[in-house]
Scaffold this active site. Structure first.
Site, PDB file in Angstrom:
ATOM      1  N   ARG A  71     -20.881  47.765  74.170  1.00  0.00           N
ATOM      2  CA  ARG A  71     -21.617  46.923  75.102  1.00  0.00           C
ATOM      3  C   ARG A  71     -21.010  46.066  76.010  1.00  0.00           C
ATOM      4  O   ARG A  71     -21.416  44.802  76.686  1.00  0.00           O
ATOM      5  CB  ARG A  71     -22.136  46.164  74.125  1.00  0.00           C
ATOM      6  N   TYR A 124     -42.565  38.572  91.408  1.00  0.00           N
ATOM      7  CA  TYR A 124     -43.097  39.798  90.693  1.00  0.00           C
ATOM      8  C   TYR A 124     -42.999  38.879  89.224  1.00  0.00           C
ATOM      9  O   TYR A 124     -42.632  38.021  88.194  1.00  0.00           O
ATOM     10  CB  TYR A 124     -41.670  40.727  90.135  1.00  0.00           C
ATOM     11  N   ASP A 196     -33.450  37.961  94.504  1.00  0.00           N
ATOM     12  CA  ASP A 196     -33.935  39.352  93.662  1.00  0.00           C
ATOM     13  C   ASP A 196     -34.124  40.241  95.798  1.00  0.00           C
ATOM     14  O   ASP A 196     -34.189  40.016  96.206  1.00  0.00           O
ATOM     15  CB  ASP A 196     -35.003  39.095  93.278  1.00  0.00           C
ATOM     16  N   LYS A 221     -36.337  51.360  90.993  1.00  0.00           N
ATOM     17  CA  LYS A 221     -36.072  50.751  92.149  1.00  0.00           C
ATOM     18  C   LYS A 221     -36.168  52.222  92.841  1.00  0.00           C
ATOM     19  O   LYS A 221     -35.323  53.182  92.494  1.00  0.00           O
ATOM     20  CB  LYS A 221     -36.852  50.224  92.998  1.00  0.00           C
TER      21      LYS A 221
HETATM   22  O1  7XF Z   1     -37.002  45.915  84.361  1.00  0.00           O
HETATM   23  P1  7XF Z   1     -37.253  46.499  85.790  1.00  0.00           P
HETATM   24  O2  7XF Z   1     -36.058  47.409  85.807  1.00  0.00           O
HETATM   25  O3  7XF Z   1     -39.125  46.720  85.618  1.00  0.00           O
HETATM   26  O4  7XF Z   1     -37.254  45.540  86.885  1.00  0.00           O
HETATM   27  C1  7XF Z   1     -38.373  44.182  87.086  1.00  0.00           C
HETATM   28  C2  7XF Z   1     -37.982  43.893  88.490  1.00  0.00           C
HETATM   29  C3  7XF Z   1     -37.301  43.025  88.601  1.00  0.00           C
HETATM   30  N1  7XF Z   1     -37.686  42.106  90.456  1.00  0.00           N
HETATM   31  C4  7XF Z   1     -38.525  43.183  90.979  1.00  0.00           C
HETATM   32  C5  7XF Z   1     -38.907  42.316  92.467  1.00  0.00           C
HETATM   33  C6  7XF Z   1     -39.237  44.305  90.962  1.00  0.00           C
HETATM   34  O5  7XF Z   1     -40.355  44.218  91.169  1.00  0.00           O
HETATM   35  C7  7XF Z   1     -38.461  44.156  89.352  1.00  0.00           C
HETATM   36  C8  7XF Z   1     -40.383  46.005  88.769  1.00  0.00           C
HETATM   37  N2  7XF Z   1     -41.034  45.000  89.217  1.00  0.00           N
HETATM   38  C9  7XF Z   1     -42.035  46.635  89.011  1.00  0.00           C
HETATM   39  C10 7XF Z   1     -43.259  46.934  90.049  1.00  0.00           C
HETATM   40  O6  7XF Z   1     -43.150  45.753  90.738  1.00  0.00           O
HETATM   41  O7  7XF Z   1     -43.760  47.882  90.420  1.00  0.00           O
HETATM   42  C11 7XF Z   1     -42.349  46.654  87.402  1.00  0.00           C
HETATM   43  C12 7XF Z   1     -44.000  47.352  87.014  1.00  0.00           C
HETATM   44  S1  7XF Z   1     -44.834  46.678  85.671  1.00  0.00           S
END
Ligand code: 7XF
Length: 415
Positions: A71, A124, A196, A221
């Site tokens: 951890r 987001y 971000d 992503k």
């Molecule tokens: O916790 P995750 O790995 O899903 O990431 C959160 C996150 C953080 N920053 C940005 C710019 C993001 O796009 C995301 C996750 N976005 C996905 C989307 O927009 O499709 C989550 C699907 S609900």
């Protein structure tokens, strides 16, 4: 417990600091394996045995470097962290169980009750929910500012402002923020700046080189790149990373990355440059095709000359990315018809996968905003978001054209 992480002696690390992006994505952080294995072993272990009680105590005191509990740190995750820091041009990086794990661990570490955050108006959905419904409950003030307006940013800074937080391009409407300008103002006022960089990846934009303190990512992503994992990465100075590891990650969230996930991300990173080049090239083609179509009202893609952010994109990004947003003339209903008529392009949230994905932010990724909040934050109900994948470009275009054709078919039936 003054826990100190830092990895075991890495004297055999191969120096890639003067090499190109693709070389660093494949080699940075690698250490010599005892068997000569090219791919680092996956250390699927929770704990590490101490040689003596004294050695264990010294590690817990932070007097002796080494891994002792996964951890806190793990050798496989450690290699990924070194590799990723090299890609972002940062001193250090940290892996997390998800993008949200990285964002929450970072903000929990840096903020205390009474502090204020300035966040860009487009975020987001779950980041917005964490600020609005999470941090706010713990006495933290959130001020949303259109960070394209630097005068508004300057005017919003107060004695309690601690940090500035934004995405560029922003999810879902593709607004760009000028990293250099905003981070310069943040630094001048003693604020921490957090970007971000999920949409751009360090291949297209490196915020730390432009003055940001921290970069956060959903590694789910483009970095993982294959739609088969959930993970986060944060990069910045060694001091900040160490604080976030010990406070936010170890004690406050425990949102630690699995060694197996670190292995999968390292596999993904090896092709990041190749994949991004293809994502960018096809996205440009899709954006131009959509822009020329009669059923389409507006396309939001920074690569288009018609984009309000085109000039900024040209000097802040080395290419324009794989994400597109657009509005149809027929609004929400036309969007539903179009998306339901697709077969190759999948109706799904997430992005950066080899598979092309399409979704409706207002009812999906940004459903955490109320309708009034969406209106205030520039997220329209008719917006459609597409993550352009790696399929044969002509097949993607053909599927989209079938979707657009379905709108006029629908109109004919209705008439
Ligand atoms: O916790 P995750 O790995 O899903 O990431 C959160 C996150 C953080 N920053 C940005 C710019 C993001 O796009 C995301 C996750 N976005 C996905 C989307 O927009 O499709 C989550 C699907 S609900």
């Amino acid at each position: 417990m003054s826990t100190h992480n830092q990895s075991n002696a890495q004297d055999s690390e191969y120096d890639t600091s003067n090499m190109g992006f693709a070389t660093r994505a494949i080699h940075a952080g690698t250490t010599n394996d005892q068997y000569g294995a090219l791919v680092p072993p996956v250390y699927m272990t929770s704990t590490f045995a101490f040689e003596t009680v004294e050695q264990g105590a010294a590690m817990f005191e932070g007097e002796l470097a080494g891994h002792f509990y996964s951890r806190i740190s793990n050798p496989t995750v450690d290699i990924l962290e070194r590799r990723f820091a090299a890609l972002e041009g940062a001193q250090a990086a940290l892996g997390f169980a998800s993008g949200m794990g990285g964002i929450t661990s970072t903000l929990w570490t840096l903020l205390s009750s009474g502090d204020e955050i300035i966040a860009d108006k487009t975020l987001y959905g779950c980041t917005f929910a964490f600020l609005e419904h999470g941090l706010r409950r713990f006495g933290i003030t959130i001020t949303y500012v259109d960070l394209q307006n630097t005068d508004a940013l300057k005017a919003s800074i107060t004695a309690t402002t601690k940090l500035v937080y934004f995405e560029t391009p922003a999810n879902p409407n593709m607004r760009l923020v000028d990293i250099k300008e905003v981070c310069k103002i943040a630094r001048k006022n003693g604020l921490i700046s957090i970007v971000d960089n999920t949409y751009s990846t360090p291949y297209l934009t490196r915020p730390i080189e432009l003055g940001a303190d921290l970069v956060v990512h959903s590694a789910t992503k483009y970095l993982g790149g294959h739609g088969d994992l959930i993970a986060g990465l944060v990069a910045g100075s060694s001091d900040l990373m160490q604080r976030i590891r010990v406070e936010g990650l170890k004690d406050m969230t425990g949102a630690v990355m699995s060694p197996l996930t670190a292995h999968q991300i390292m596999r993904g990173l090896k092709t990041l440059e190749l994949r991004m080049d293809r994502h960018c090239k096809t996205a440009m083609l899709v954006a131009r095709t959509l822009e020329a179509h009669l059923a389409v009202d507006h396309v939001f893609y920074p690569g288009l000359e018609t984009s309000a952010d085109h000039d900024l994109a040209k000097h802040q990004m080395s290419d324009f990315g794989g994400m597109i947003a657009f509005e149809l003339k027929g609004g929400v209903e036309a969007g539903r018809t179009m998306m339901n008529a697709l077969s190759l392009v999948k109706r799904a949230v997430s992005l950066g996968d080899p598979d092309s994905l399409i979704q409706h932010p207002a009812s999906m990724t940004h459903a955490t905003y109320s309708p009034q909040e969406r209106a205030q934050h520039g997220i329209t109900d008719g917006l459609i978001r597409m993550s352009v994948g790696l399929e044969t470009p002509e097949d993607i275009l053909a599927d989209l054209l079938i979707g657009l054709e379905a709108i006029s078919q629908n109109c004919k039936h209705a008439a």
